[in-house]
Design an enzyme around this catalytic site. Structure first.
Site: not given
Length: 738
Positions: A586, A672, A707
């Site tokens: 991320s 995501d 995600h």
């Protein structure tokens, strides 16, 4: 309210304590042919600057609809993603036996028939359990035995025969027939008659909230749609409040309706689309609080618990760069804040009737370098969790102000304050672990200061902490700051530069990387790897000031801290250049992209999980869920020339050039909403023709997740095994025989 936070643990084969043998190599006449992404140059003019993006076509113009229904993805994008997945699978085909072995090891370290320590609340104790083979939890409760306090009076109940647990929700049944299912939040009503849960059924973080009548077992038909997953019941159990998610994936409104169904009422609408929101009850059930915040500014609004239909009132007016969060403690508000230049936060109190800043007085004054992470309240005590030098401690304080602390004398560890699930109690719960030590859960008597061990995490395949060494190093950064580095290795692994090393980092949003236990990483460590965590600026590992020194116009400190950690590990003979795999996810994927551009010679491989790498484009796209809320973190390149130039100077996608890049694995999820699928897709498309090393650039897009990757506990382990197998493959140069 996490941003791009990467969320991050088995009958096993015998583990190898020494360095792993070479992967089996299979002769092949030729390597698989990588996909070649078409180039459609798009010239973008912004603040007098011009950039050209050859791969902007990968972003689906209808991305909002794709998040909710991935089948709507553009045909050419889907074709390219499928080609990338096929290429990666072909390149990593020789690692499949290793992936399978690692998965079985990881699975063998998980107690399949497991349950949590029950959390008492009035006449019930609530817990979760897994049965053998379950991918998802079962939420349970059982009637409580012993004595507890209700409405100020002791209640005692004892059973001759132990009561039978009651099933509240079986998430395995809920997930049947679905490629993805994640229950993100559950809550029972204060009167224990209702049970609500929020399900994300595709990884897009668009939730439906269901309410179940526990007497009849019926899931009530009035399902709440398009929610963030955040909700709470009113103290009288008659109402449910929740946070709405708009078409751009942002929290924009707080709604209320009767808990069992009925007309919906708008409670609050936030005008600033750069704010996150949530709603919850205070610890003493006196108020319902709406929390509104971005990276540097916050505000709370409160509703009396006994008048849940009232309009919310402002607790303290928002001020730029002032953050606070509020709880209520019988006769006063207790507020954690950075007001008055309390960089590492302090705790203030103010009478119930005068919550504004004018009435705030210090309860726990500010101490530089001691970051107050959170507060938990029960009737007679307040507990706080503090972080300093990348370790944590818990401090207990009574209403008269007497304090004592729970601390651990180890070089690297993690204490986690669990608090209490009821207000009228003298017991709080906390957890302890370290990189070598599985989690122990304790109940702590706040009066007697005695602790009771309630559970030790079991590792069915066997685990002896004495077989491992945990160390804390301090790496000198470019500006003289010392960057903590936590190291885990087997006691038999030599420190002579010969061992492969995985270096993990994150460094954003003030999120610290705890020195905690993970069963998954043992599949590397038990193969003779060294596992290291760099506690770099941008996180709060050394206090909130550590975060402030790694954000916005100081963001590059995050990257140079990480390379300084690698250089120090090399200097201390824990590793050698070119024998390290870097990993981050991320916003930690931004770190991976930046350090790959800056110091490619350090890494044998780089794993960028859901990597935030297209920074200048993403921070210039106001339609994306996280763009306005994150301008305080990164800067606003739409209006601020200085922010544009600074972001452009490090944005990984924009700084790719012809050089010898290491082997790269980028991962993503089609659903995501935080790091959209096209960021890793574009990064790979641009890296592959640029690298001069001949090493592979690979992409893995989960076409059925978002995600956090796969939702099942075993399916998730397959993804961890895949990434670790890539790390081994990169070190051993497996691509040469692909």
């Amino acid at each position: 309210m996490n941003r791009r936070e990467f969320v991050a643990t088995t009958a096993a084969s015998a583990l190898v304590a020494a360095a792993s043998p070479a992967l089996a190599r299979q002769d092949a006449p030729m390597s698989p042919t990588p996909p070649v992404a078409k180039r459609i140059p798009v010239v973008i003019e912004q603040l007098g600057r011009t950039r050209t993006d050859d791969y902007q076509w990968m972003k689906d113009d209808n991305w909002q609809a794709v998040l909710r229904d991935p089948t709507l993805i553009k045909a050419d994008v889907k074709e390219h993603l499928e080609a990338e997945n096929a290429y990666r699978e072909a390149m990593l085909a020789s690692t499949m036996p290793l992936q399978t072995q690692m998965f079985e090891e990881m699975k063998g370290r998980i107690k399949e028939d497991d349950s949590s320590v029950p959390a008492p609340d009035g006449p019930w104790e609530y817990f979760t359990e897994f049965r053998t083979g379950d991918q998802h939890p079962r939420y349970m409760r059982v009637e409580r035995q012993g004595t507890w306090i209700e409405n100020g009076q002791p209640v005692t109940k004892n059973f001759i025969v132990a009561p039978t647990p009651q099933l509240l929700l079986d998430c395995n049944v809920l997930a049947e027939g679905k490629a993805y299912s994640e229950v993100s939040a559950v809550e029972h009503s204060p009167d224990h008659t209702l049970f609500a849960y929020a399900e994300d059924a595709q990884g897009s973080e668009v939730h439906r909230i269901y309410v179940k009548d526990l007497a009849s077992g019926e899931v009530l038909p009035d399902v709440i749609q398009s929610a963030t997953g955040n909700f709470t019941f009113s103290p009288d159990s008659q109402w449910i409040f929740w946070t709405n998610r708009d078409d751009n994936g942002r929290p924009d409104k707080i709604f209320r309706r009767p808990a069992r169904g009925g007309d919906i009422t708008l409670v609050y609408e936030e005008a600033d689309d750069g704010m996150f929101m949530g709603v919850e009850r205070t610890s003493d059930d006196a108020f319902i609080v709406i929390s509104i915040q971005n990276q540097e500014t916050s505000e709370a609004r409160y509703i009396p618990g006994n008048r849940p239909e009232d309009a919310p009132q402002v607790l303290a007016e928002r001020e730029v760069a002032v953050r606070y969060d509020a709880d209520h403690w019988l006769d006063r508000w207790v507020i954690r804040t950075n007001a008055d230049e309390a960089i590492d936060f302090k705790i203030v109190q103010t009478p119930t009737g005068t919550p504004g800043r004018a009435g705030w007085t210090d309860l726990v004054p500010h101490t530089p370098g001691r970051f107050i992470e959170g507060v938990a309240l029960v009737k007679e005590f307040i507990a706080r969790q503090e972080r300093a030098d990348a370790n944590t401690k818990i401090v207990i304080r009574d209403r008269e102000g007497d304090e004592h602390e729970i601390a651990v004398d180890e070089p690297a560890y993690a204490l986690s304050l669990g608090g209490a699930s009821e207000f009228e109690t003298t017991t709080m719960r906390y957890g302890y672990n370290s990189p070598s030590t599985p989690t122990s859960t304790y109940d702590y008597d706040l009066l007697t200061r005695e602790r009771t061990l309630r559970k030790v995490q079991e590792v069915p395949s066997g685990h002896d902490p004495a077989d491992y060494v945990v160390e804390r190093l301090n790496a000198p950064a470019e500006d003289g700051q010392m960057v903590p580095v936590t190291v885990l290795r087997r006691r038999t692994t030599p420190v002579d530069g010969s061992a492969p090393l995985l270096l993990y980092g994150y460094g954003s949003y003030g999120i610290p990387m705890s020195a905690s236990f993970s069963t998954g990483r043992l599949s590397l460590v038990d193969r003779g790897w060294i596992y290291a965590i760099a506690h770099i600026r941008g996180g709060s590992d050394k206090g909130w000031g550590w975060f402030l020194e790694g954000r916005k116009f100081k963001k590059k400190n995050t990257f140079t801290d990480f390379t300084a950690a690698a250089d120090h590990l090399i200097a201390r003979n824990y590793a050698r250049a070119g024998n390290i795999v870097a990993q981050g996810g991320s916003a930690g994927g931004l770190l991976m992209g930046a350090v790959t551009n800056m110091r490619p010679e350090l890494w044998a491989g780089v794993i960028g999980q859901v990597p935030f790498v297209d920074v200048i484009n993403t921070m210039s796209d106001t339609s994306l869920p996280l763009t306005p809320p994150e301008w305080p973190e990164w800067g606003n390149p739409i209006e601020d020339v200085e922010a544009y130039d600074y972001i452009a100077s490090y944005s990984p996608y924009d700084n790719i050039e012809a050089k010898a890049y290491p082997a790269i694995l980028a991962t993503g999820g089609l659903s995501d909403p935080r790091v959209t699928y096209w960021e890793p897709e574009k990064w790979v498309a641009k890296l592959r023709p640029a690298t001069t090393s001949g090493k592979p650039v690979l992409l893995k897009i989960n076409m059925e997740a978002g995600h956090g990757g796969a939702s099942g506990r075993f399916d998730y382990l397959k993804e961890v095994a895949h990434d670790y197998a890539f790390a081994v493959w990169a070190i051993e140069k497996g691509w040469e025989a692909a």
